[in-house]
Design a protein around this motif. Structure first.
Motif, PDB file in Angstrom:
ATOM      1  N   ARG A 147       0.817  -1.210   0.000  1.00 16.03           N
ATOM      2  CA  ARG A 147       0.000   0.000   0.000  1.00 16.03           C
ATOM      3  C   ARG A 147       0.853   1.263   0.000  1.00 16.03           C
ATOM      4  O   ARG A 147       0.316   2.367  -0.055  1.00 16.03           O
ATOM      5  N   SER A 179      -7.925  -0.397 -11.614  1.00 17.04           N
ATOM      6  CA  SER A 179      -8.308   0.194 -10.328  1.00 17.04           C
ATOM      7  C   SER A 179      -7.150   0.159  -9.337  1.00 17.04           C
ATOM      8  O   SER A 179      -6.956   1.093  -8.545  1.00 17.04           O
ATOM      9  N   GLY A 180      -6.346  -0.914  -9.383  1.00 16.51           N
ATOM     10  CA  GLY A 180      -5.196  -1.000  -8.495  1.00 16.51           C
ATOM     11  C   GLY A 180      -4.198   0.107  -8.776  1.00 16.51           C
ATOM     12  O   GLY A 180      -3.633   0.698  -7.845  1.00 16.51           O
ATOM     13  N   TRP A 181      -3.970   0.388 -10.055  1.00 15.50           N
ATOM     14  CA  TRP A 181      -3.058   1.464 -10.449  1.00 15.50           C
ATOM     15  C   TRP A 181      -3.575   2.805  -9.940  1.00 15.50           C
ATOM     16  O   TRP A 181      -2.828   3.596  -9.350  1.00 15.50           O
ATOM     17  N   HIS A 182      -4.854   3.072 -10.158  1.00 12.07           N
ATOM     18  CA  HIS A 182      -5.428   4.357  -9.752  1.00 12.07           C
ATOM     19  C   HIS A 182      -5.464   4.497  -8.225  1.00 12.07           C
ATOM     20  O   HIS A 182      -5.241   5.599  -7.697  1.00 12.07           O
ATOM     21  N   ASN A 183      -5.722   3.421  -7.523  1.00 14.92           N
ATOM     22  CA  ASN A 183      -5.712   3.486  -6.058  1.00 14.92           C
ATOM     23  C   ASN A 183      -4.320   3.802  -5.539  1.00 14.92           C
ATOM     24  O   ASN A 183      -4.151   4.599  -4.608  1.00 14.92           O
ATOM     25  N   ALA A 184      -3.301   3.175  -6.144  1.00 11.86           N
ATOM     26  CA  ALA A 184      -1.919   3.441  -5.738  1.00 11.86           C
ATOM     27  C   ALA A 184      -1.542   4.885  -6.053  1.00 11.86           C
ATOM     28  O   ALA A 184      -0.874   5.549  -5.244  1.00 11.86           O
ATOM     29  N   GLY A 224      -3.555   7.410  -6.180  1.00 15.92           N
ATOM     30  CA  GLY A 224      -4.245   8.256  -5.210  1.00 15.92           C
ATOM     31  C   GLY A 224      -3.546   8.280  -3.862  1.00 15.92           C
ATOM     32  O   GLY A 224      -3.404   9.343  -3.240  1.00 15.92           O
ATOM     33  N   ARG A 225      -3.109   7.112  -3.411  1.00 16.07           N
ATOM     34  CA  ARG A 225      -2.395   7.045  -2.124  1.00 16.07           C
ATOM     35  C   ARG A 225      -1.087   7.818  -2.194  1.00 16.07           C
ATOM     36  O   ARG A 225      -0.715   8.533  -1.248  1.00 16.07           O
ATOM     37  N   HIS A 255      -1.775  11.630  -2.270  1.00 15.91           N
ATOM     38  CA  HIS A 255      -2.200  12.081  -0.946  1.00 15.91           C
ATOM     39  C   HIS A 255      -0.999  12.194  -0.008  1.00 15.91           C
ATOM     40  O   HIS A 255      -0.887  13.157   0.770  1.00 15.91           O
TER      41      HIS A 255
END
Length: 297
Positions: free
Chosen positions: A131, A210-215, A217-218, A221
């Protein structure tokens, strides 16, 4: 930060300063390029190439795994014979050196995030929190379908292709070469593999799932949250092929924050803009030596 021209006792003091800066940081962002994986032994030519690709060298005159990736092979069997070996050697076989694990031991306990253009997945295999990783350019361990915008774990299929060519796989994933190399692969495996593409950013069809975009975003941030605090940008083995992903943003984020510090390590070029002289240090040296020197302080 220490001077770029330190030597002898001064260089030891320099590493002590860098170690202290990292320890005191509220956040650490590691930017990793191909040079880090080269330091870990993931060479794309030399013995590592000739040992597993002698048949491709003889038949097609290929000289390394990088340029071979752009070769127009005569059929799909040869194509998947090539890529299955490349993927296994650079994704599933253990790293020749423990560079990534020693790096993890060095920063373990820090508040970190990793941004990397490497596609060999070595950070997670070395123990880094998944993560806290953002692989921007894809993953050798994934197939994709551009039409559905999905990615898929490719290990089961790649392993079958590897075994079909006569290779054996050791308990730790090490590839054991057969007495006679073969490009033969069951047509059924090729038919299955041809439903997919490699999840590598080579053109506009690259799938950011989605995994790429979530990473992403993290990561964004993390940088926004700590962007005005005591943050260290540690650039390891980043060249100039895609400087807009790691190098230029690191320079800009450091310039915008007087509390930020930049450490760039590269065996070939560790330069940075003169405007960052008071905040940055560039070390033209082997990354393994850098990790060893920091570990000793």
């Amino acid at each position: 930060m220490c001077s770029k021209t330190t030597t002898g006792q001064s260089i030891r003091n320099c590493f002590s300063q860098i170690r202290q800066v990292i320890d005191d940081a509220e956040a650490l962002v590691i930017g990793a390029g191909a040079g880090l994986s080269l330091a870990a032994g993931f060479t794309l030519n030399g013995d590592r190439f000739t040992n597993y690709f002698a048949d491709f060298i003889t038949k097609f005159g290929l000289t390394d795994m990088y340029s071979g990736g752009f070769y127009s092979f005569p059929n799909r069997q040869t194509y998947w014979s090539w890529w299955s070996r490349v993927i296994w050697l650079n994704r599933y076989q253990p790293a020749p050196r423990d560079t990534y694990r020693r790096l993890y031991s060095l920063i373990h306990g820090q508040n970190y995030f990793v941004l990397t253009t490497n596609v060999d997945h070595q950070f997670q295999q070395a123990g880094f929190d998944k993560r806290r990783l953002f692989y921007t350019q894809g993953d050798y361990g994934l197939f994709q379908q551009a039409t559905t915008k999905q990615t898929f774990d490719n290990r089961p299929l790649i392993e079958k292709m590897i075994r079909a060519q006569g290779f054996k796989i050791g308990d730790n994933g090490e590839l054991q070469k057969p007495a006679q190399l073969s490009m033969d692969i069951d047509p059924a495996l090729i038919e299955q593999a041809d439903q997919y593409q490699l999840n590598l950013r080579v053109d506009g069809s690259f799938v950011e799932d989605s995994g790429w975009h979530n990473a992403a975003g993290r990561f964004n941030h993390f940088v926004e949250h700590y962007g005005n605090s005591k943050i260290v940008f540690l650039e390891l083995g980043v060249g100039h092929n895609t400087p807009g992903i790691i190098k230029y943003p690191f320079w800009q984020w450091t310039f915008n924050n007087p509390q930020a510090r930049l450490v760039t390590v590269n065996a070939m070029d560790a330069s940075f803009p003169a405007e960052l002289d008071q905040q940055a240090i560039g070390l033209r040296m082997d990354i393994n030596q850098f990790i060893d020197s920091l570990t000793a302080n």
